[in-house]
Write a protein that holds these residues in place. Structure first.
Motif, short mmCIF file in Angstrom:
data_model
loop_
_atom_site.label_atom_id
_atom_site.label_comp_id
_atom_site.label_asym_id
_atom_site.label_seq_id
_atom_site.Cartn_x
_atom_site.Cartn_y
_atom_site.Cartn_z
N ILE A 72 -60.01 -40.58 13.79
CA ILE A 72 -58.93 -40.20 12.89
C ILE A 72 -57.62 -40.86 13.27
N ILE A 73 -57.45 -41.16 14.53
CA ILE A 73 -56.19 -41.73 15.00
C ILE A 73 -55.99 -43.16 14.47
N GLY A 74 -57.08 -43.83 14.06
CA GLY A 74 -56.98 -45.17 13.53
C GLY A 74 -56.94 -45.24 12.02
N PHE A 292 -53.77 -37.04 6.91
CA PHE A 292 -53.34 -37.67 8.16
C PHE A 292 -53.09 -39.16 7.96
N ALA A 293 -54.02 -39.84 7.30
CA ALA A 293 -53.90 -41.28 7.10
C ALA A 293 -52.71 -41.62 6.22
N THR A 304 -47.82 -50.00 11.43
CA THR A 304 -48.78 -49.03 11.97
C THR A 304 -49.74 -49.68 12.94
N GLN A 305 -49.92 -49.07 14.09
CA GLN A 305 -50.82 -49.58 15.11
C GLN A 305 -52.16 -48.87 15.07
N GLY A 306 -53.13 -49.41 15.82
CA GLY A 306 -54.45 -48.82 15.86
C GLY A 306 -54.44 -47.40 16.38
N ASP A 307 -53.56 -47.10 17.33
CA ASP A 307 -53.34 -45.75 17.84
C ASP A 307 -52.00 -45.30 17.26
N ASP A 378 -58.64 -50.97 27.78
CA ASP A 378 -57.82 -49.95 27.14
C ASP A 378 -57.37 -50.30 25.73
N CYS A 379 -58.03 -51.24 25.06
CA CYS A 379 -57.64 -51.62 23.71
C CYS A 379 -58.38 -50.75 22.69
N LEU A 380 -57.74 -49.69 22.23
CA LEU A 380 -58.41 -48.71 21.39
C LEU A 380 -58.80 -49.27 20.03
N GLY A 381 -57.89 -50.02 19.39
CA GLY A 381 -58.17 -50.52 18.04
C GLY A 381 -59.45 -51.32 17.97
#
Length: 483
Positions: A72-74, A292-293, A304-307, A378-381
């Motif tokens: 959901i954060i992305g 949310f989105a 907007t970033q991936g996180d 640590d690259c979440l996107g």
């Protein structure tokens, strides 16, 4: 005889035939397709081993918690890829396919007399199919666990920075330390449970925290959004790289890997109760996800970033509260994914039976491996998109439809086979194109850098500065509008 009486007689005859058919099935060793709402979804409780202990509400909490995870954060970033209107339409479409394919998946289990994802694929596509889906079913939750650890490290370190006396050099601001401690104190103990039903209350807590996060993002859309200048073409209908958004959305909605497990935890696994759990869970998830989105994207548009929490300023107290809630929510969601990875290993290597000792050993090994990887990457996107395209789309689009088509009668373009055929074709196309575009247009990975609109102040709502006055984030994927 009136039409009403004729209808009643026909109904009595149908019910009698149905009871006779059920009696015949109990004597038969081959499980045939069951009829509509009146039958058990998979096999009987005798076949399943023992009845579950989850109520409909508890199973729904677990299911919603499984859907609304790190993905959901992305979702706000996925709207920046697709365009706001097109992104919301794609989100609804992915939710519909999720709901439909979950039912399709367990109907395939009914047709084959199986009660797990792996055994369903094995019965339709043999050992090769079984190994492929087992690998995907392990890979998806395992990568999700890595993303959960990354989020925990990113969010909670910023929370601890807001504590009086905790500076940049403090151990509480080190993501490696935070990930290790959250693993040892919370995720590992919760993952050692053997009964998924025991996580129902934990999942309820996670849902409440998610609601708090949603409120945080919506409030900031109203208070912070007007202070941030919109990016170029921020409100176009669609962008050409919308296909990449489907990968992130699929990651956010995938729950098929533990559908059979949650179904098996129901006290009364009938079609009506399972359909209720599925519709409530997916419906709740798409509502939360869409709000949310949209709120997240409306606040930051093309920046907007991936996180999404990387977009908020460090001195934003409300965002800090949202980070805390999301970090705790992720910690409580982590065990659900560990349950699935452990079940896959149990089915492939131990024939579904684990002793207490092996249960502990395998759990520790899985969590240790996920923790080590999350400490080094640590690259979440990139993690979210890769898992969506590589694992979620095959598990959500391809395998449920393929299994059902293989087991059902009739041609692929007729009757109830038409929609599964469309889903199968769409899944193959999205997976191939998504992998190509992910390589050609990778997401940027930025951690800890303040955005250009953040200023050093003591207010919880940062003021807007010129885009040239500080670090900026520019989407790696070109925002080229097509409408």
């Amino acid at each position: 005889m009136t039409l009403v009486n004729i209808h009643l007689v026909q109904q009595d005859i149908s019910e009698g035939l149905f009871l006779m058919e059920n009696h015949r099935r109990e004597k038969s060793s081959t499980v045939q397709q069951m009829d509509g709402d009146r039958d058990c979804l998979l096999s009987s409780h005798t076949d399943m081993g023992k009845s579950g202990t989850s109520s409909i509400s508890s199973a729904s909490f677990n299911f919603i918690n499984s859907i609304i995870g790190s993905g959901i954060i992305g979702l706000p970033y996925s709207l920046s890829q697709a365009g706001l209107p097109m992104g919301l339409l794609l989100l609804i479409l992915v939710a519909f396919i999720t709901d439909y394919s979950i039912i399709l998946l367990v109907r395939g289990g009914n047709l084959s007399g199986t009660h797990s994802y792996q055994s369903l694929v094995q019965s339709t596509f043999g050992q090769i199919g079984y190994l492929i889906v087992s690998a995907l079913q392990f890979l998806y939750p395992f990568i999700a666990m890595i993303s959960y650890n990354i989020i925990t490290g990113d969010t909670l370190t910023k929370v601890f920075m807001r504590i009086q006396g905790v500076g940049p050099g403090n151990i509480l601001t080190e993501r490696h330390f935070v990930i290790m401690m959250s693993t040892l104190l919370f995720t590992l103990p919760l993952s050692l449970y053997r009964d998924i039903a025991k996580l129902g209350k934990v999942s309820l807590l996670s849902m409440l925290l998610t609601l708090a996060i949603l409120i945080t993002v919506v409030v900031r859309a109203a208070t912070l959004g007007p202070q941030i200048p919109a990016s170029d073409d921020a409100w176009v209908f669609a962008r050409w790289n919308a296909i990449q958004a489907v990968g992130v959305m699929s990651f956010a909605f995938i729950c098929h890997h533990n559908s059979f497990m949650i179904y098996g935890s129901l006290q009364e696994p009938t079609l009506s109760s399972w359909s209720l759990v599925t519709h409530v869970s997916v419906g709740s998830a798409v509502l939360v996800s869409a709000v949310f989105a949209a709120a997240g994207y409306a606040t930051f548009t093309g920046y907007t970033q991936g996180d999404i929490f990387e977009n908020y300023c460090r001195n934003d107290n409300l965002a800090t509260f949202g980070r805390f809630c999301y970090g705790v929510s992720i910690i409580t969601t982590f065990p659900l994914e560990c349950f699935v990875t452990r079940e896959v290993i149990s089915n492939v290597f131990f024939k579904g039976e684990l002793s207490n000792t092996m249960h502990v050993i395998i759990t520790v090994v899985i969590i240790s491996a996920a923790t080590v990887i999350s400490l080094s990457y640590d690259c979440l996107g990139f993690v979210l998109e890769l898992n969506g395209v590589l694992s979620a789309i095959p598990l959500m689009f391809i395998f449920p439809a393929a299994c059902f088509l293989k087991l059902s009668d009739g041609r692929w373009y007729r009757g109830e086979n038409l929609i599964p055929s469309i889903i199968l074709a769409a899944g193959v196309c999205v997976m191939i194109i998504g992998l190509i575009m992910m390589v050609l247009f990778p997401q940027d990975c930025s951690h800890g850098a303040e955005m250009f609109y953040c200023t050093v102040s003591n207010t919880s709502v940062p003021s807007t500065t010129s885009p040239n006055s500080g670090p900026q984030f520019i989407n790696a994927t070109p925002n080229v509008s097509i409408f």
